[in-house]
Design an enzyme around this catalytic site. Structure first.
Site, PDB file in Angstrom:
ATOM      1  N   GLU A  34       0.843  -1.205   0.000  1.00 47.55           N
ATOM      2  CA  GLU A  34       0.000   0.000   0.000  1.00 47.55           C
ATOM      3  C   GLU A  34       0.874   1.250   0.000  1.00 47.55           C
ATOM      4  OE1 GLU A  34      -3.233  -0.025  -1.055  1.00 47.55           O
ATOM      5  OE2 GLU A  34      -3.647  -1.394   0.605  1.00 47.55           O
ATOM      6  N   GLY A  92     -17.777   4.658  -2.127  1.00 45.60           N
ATOM      7  CA  GLY A  92     -16.811   5.200  -1.163  1.00 45.60           C
ATOM      8  C   GLY A  92     -16.118   4.149  -0.322  1.00 45.60           C
ATOM      9  N   SER A  93     -16.120   2.901  -0.794  1.00 44.23           N
ATOM     10  CA  SER A  93     -15.565   1.827   0.029  1.00 44.23           C
ATOM     11  C   SER A  93     -14.070   1.645  -0.168  1.00 44.23           C
ATOM     12  CB  SER A  93     -16.265   0.515  -0.318  1.00 44.23           C
ATOM     13  OG  SER A  93     -16.072   0.240  -1.696  1.00 44.23           O
ATOM     14  N   SER A  96     -12.228   0.915  -5.442  1.00 41.44           N
ATOM     15  CA  SER A  96     -11.864   1.440  -6.763  1.00 41.44           C
ATOM     16  C   SER A  96     -12.983   1.483  -7.795  1.00 41.44           C
ATOM     17  CB  SER A  96     -10.689   0.674  -7.357  1.00 41.44           C
ATOM     18  OG  SER A  96      -9.554   0.955  -6.640  1.00 41.44           O
ATOM     19  N   SER A  97     -14.106   2.071  -7.410  1.00 47.84           N
ATOM     20  CA  SER A  97     -15.143   2.223  -8.429  1.00 47.84           C
ATOM     21  C   SER A  97     -14.702   3.220  -9.501  1.00 47.84           C
ATOM     22  CB  SER A  97     -16.475   2.627  -7.804  1.00 47.84           C
ATOM     23  OG  SER A  97     -16.299   3.759  -7.003  1.00 47.84           O
ATOM     24  N   ASP A 125      -4.699   0.784  -9.133  1.00 43.00           N
ATOM     25  CA  ASP A 125      -6.130   0.472  -9.241  1.00 43.00           C
ATOM     26  C   ASP A 125      -6.535   0.193 -10.684  1.00 43.00           C
ATOM     27  OD1 ASP A 125      -5.909   1.154  -6.616  1.00 43.00           O
ATOM     28  OD2 ASP A 125      -6.977   3.053  -6.794  1.00 43.00           O
TER      29      ASP A 125
HETATM   30  C1  GLA Z   1      -5.332   4.684  -3.926  1.00 45.27           C
HETATM   31  C2  GLA Z   1      -4.614   5.040  -5.221  1.00 45.27           C
HETATM   32  C3  GLA Z   1      -3.602   3.963  -5.605  1.00 45.27           C
HETATM   33  C4  GLA Z   1      -2.678   3.615  -4.439  1.00 45.27           C
HETATM   34  C5  GLA Z   1      -3.487   3.370  -3.169  1.00 45.27           C
HETATM   35  C6  GLA Z   1      -2.608   3.184  -1.965  1.00 45.27           C
HETATM   36  O1  GLA Z   1      -6.135   3.560  -4.112  1.00 45.27           O
HETATM   37  O2  GLA Z   1      -5.540   5.208  -6.265  1.00 45.27           O
HETATM   38  O3  GLA Z   1      -2.868   4.370  -6.727  1.00 45.27           O
HETATM   39  O4  GLA Z   1      -1.716   4.603  -4.257  1.00 45.27           O
HETATM   40  O5  GLA Z   1      -4.383   4.436  -2.902  1.00 45.27           O
HETATM   41  O6  GLA Z   1      -1.872   2.007  -2.069  1.00 45.27           O
END
Ligand code: GLA
Length: 389
Positions: free
Chosen positions: A32, A123-124, A127-128, A173
């Site tokens: 992360e 908002g979860s 990655s919508s 994402d």
């Molecule tokens: C968000 C960003 C990603 C990544 C994460 C953290 O999801 O869109 O690119 O940096 O945070 O790992």
């Protein structure tokens, strides 16, 4: 979802769609805040995501409708007005992708009608927005006949999010959504975009995503602050060692050179980026070796580092991870995604799932006054064109 999207398209736009498409959301298992530091990430695409029905028009209009925001009605724009606007709301994502296509010389000869519907909880942190960007790129490629790979679609999605929507995200994402593979996580080196699929064999265990249902404000600005700290730390380190990114350093090298970073807070941010990258490399190996207890331990360590050094967790998420740690049969648990709320990801033995849900619900209700949501997720493929039937 597919049939609904198709039927609603007809209702709203009065004609049948030309194509039906799907793009997945993602969950990150570990790695992360490493993707803008030249490190590794380890996400997987989910079977939940966004479906879209689309049809080319014979004028330059763009018309958008979302089943998740019905109250907004049809939001209209035009190929001659590809600028971000507040009142354009969610349509700034597909518009951004069209804008990025045009910027690469792929001009759309005519506009389009697009209707979408999704089952990624809002908002979860699953990655919508990346799913919507990849969906848009995928359907533009199909409808207008552009020659692009799925990795191009990921890069275009990220570019549009950075430059049209003002969120300075990394590539994780969009890459996870565009390149997902059923039952595999993607071990991606963000410095080179080299990647490998790692089969996830969880015999007798599940990946459980727990939604805290909180999203703290200032997510974007805190994210950009973290990026800036890492960039400054990198420049400081480059005065004493020859590296291109923080991902080039081992833990030992970092400890040797960290004196060059002139601020304690910045040092901890860079430490997270370096250590988290190494943890991710170890986690992928643990998975290959079928050593899930080690994988789980690395997840807890990742969480502690995100909480204490990188400071992107929040009290609600910490309650969920701490409660998970006390349930026998939970191998690992951590915050997933950008942070400041959203979801945790945990690996839980089948026989412990009920106890896991009970324990987290109890602690979360007592300490935060809320009831979390649980999703037992499945790892799915990347985007696809659906049979229109
Ligand atoms: C968000 C960003 C990603 C990544 C994460 C953290 O999801 O869109 O690119 O940096 O945070 O790992």
């Amino acid at each position: 979802m597919k049939d609904l999207v198709k039927a609603e398209f007809r209702k709203i736009f009065g004609e049948s769609p030309e194509g039906l498409y799907f793009a997945p959301g993602r969950v990150n298992l570990i790695g992360e805040h490493t993707d803008y530091n030249g490190g590794h990430v380890f996400p997987c695409a989910l079977t939940i995501g966004i479906a879209g029905a689309a049809r080319k028009r014979n004028d330059r209009k763009l018309r958008f409708y979302s089943l998740n925001f019905k109250e907004l009605g049809v939001i209209e724009s035009s190929l001659d007005d590809l600028t971000p606007r507040e009142d354009a709301r969610w349509t700034n994502y597909p518009k951004g992708v069209i804008w990025a296509f045009e910027g690469r010389g792929m001009k759309l000869p005519c506009g389009l009608d697009l209707l979408i519907g999704g089952n990624i909880p809002n908002g979860s942190g699953l990655s919508s927005s990346a799913a919507l960007e990849v969906l848009t790129g995928y359907l533009l490629r199909d409808l207008y006949g552009f020659d692009l790979t799925n990795i191009d679609l990921a890069l275009i999605g990220q570019y549009s999010e950075n430059n049209f929507n003002g969120m300075n995200c990394g590539i994780m994402d969009q890459f996870a959504s565009a390149m997902g593979k059923k039952d595999s996580a993607i071990f991606l080196d963000t410095a080179t975009l080299e990647y490998e699929y790692a089969p996830i064999r969880l015999e007798g265990k599940k990946i459980v995503v727990t939604n805290s249902l909180v999203k703290h404000s200032l997510v974007g600005s805190a994210y950009n602050d973290r990026r800036n700290s890492c960039e400054t730390a990198l420049k400081e380190l480059q005065t004493v060692t020859d590296i291109k990114t923080l991902g080039d350093l081992t833990e030992e090298e970092f400890e040797k050179y960290k004196y060059a970073i002139r601020d304690e807070d910045r040092m901890r941010k860079a430490k997270h980026a370096v250590y988290e990258n190494r943890r991710t490399i170890r986690a992928e190996k643990a998975l290959k070796d079928e050593d899930l207890p080690l994988f789980g331990k690395l997840m807890y360590e990742s969480h502690a580092s995100l909480r204490d050094d990188y400071e992107v967790s929040c009290p609600e998420i910490d309650v969920l991870v701490e409660a998970a740690g006390k349930v026998p049969g939970v191998l690992g648990s951590r915050i997933t995604g950008g942070g400041f709320g959203g979801c945790t990801v945990s690996i839980v033995e089948d026989s412990a799932i009920d106890a896991f849900k009970e324990a987290l619900t109890k602690d979360y209700q007592e300490k935060c006054g809320k009831t979390p949501e649980f999703y037992i997720v499945e790892i799915g493929n990347g985007p696809e064109k659906l049979n229109i039937g």
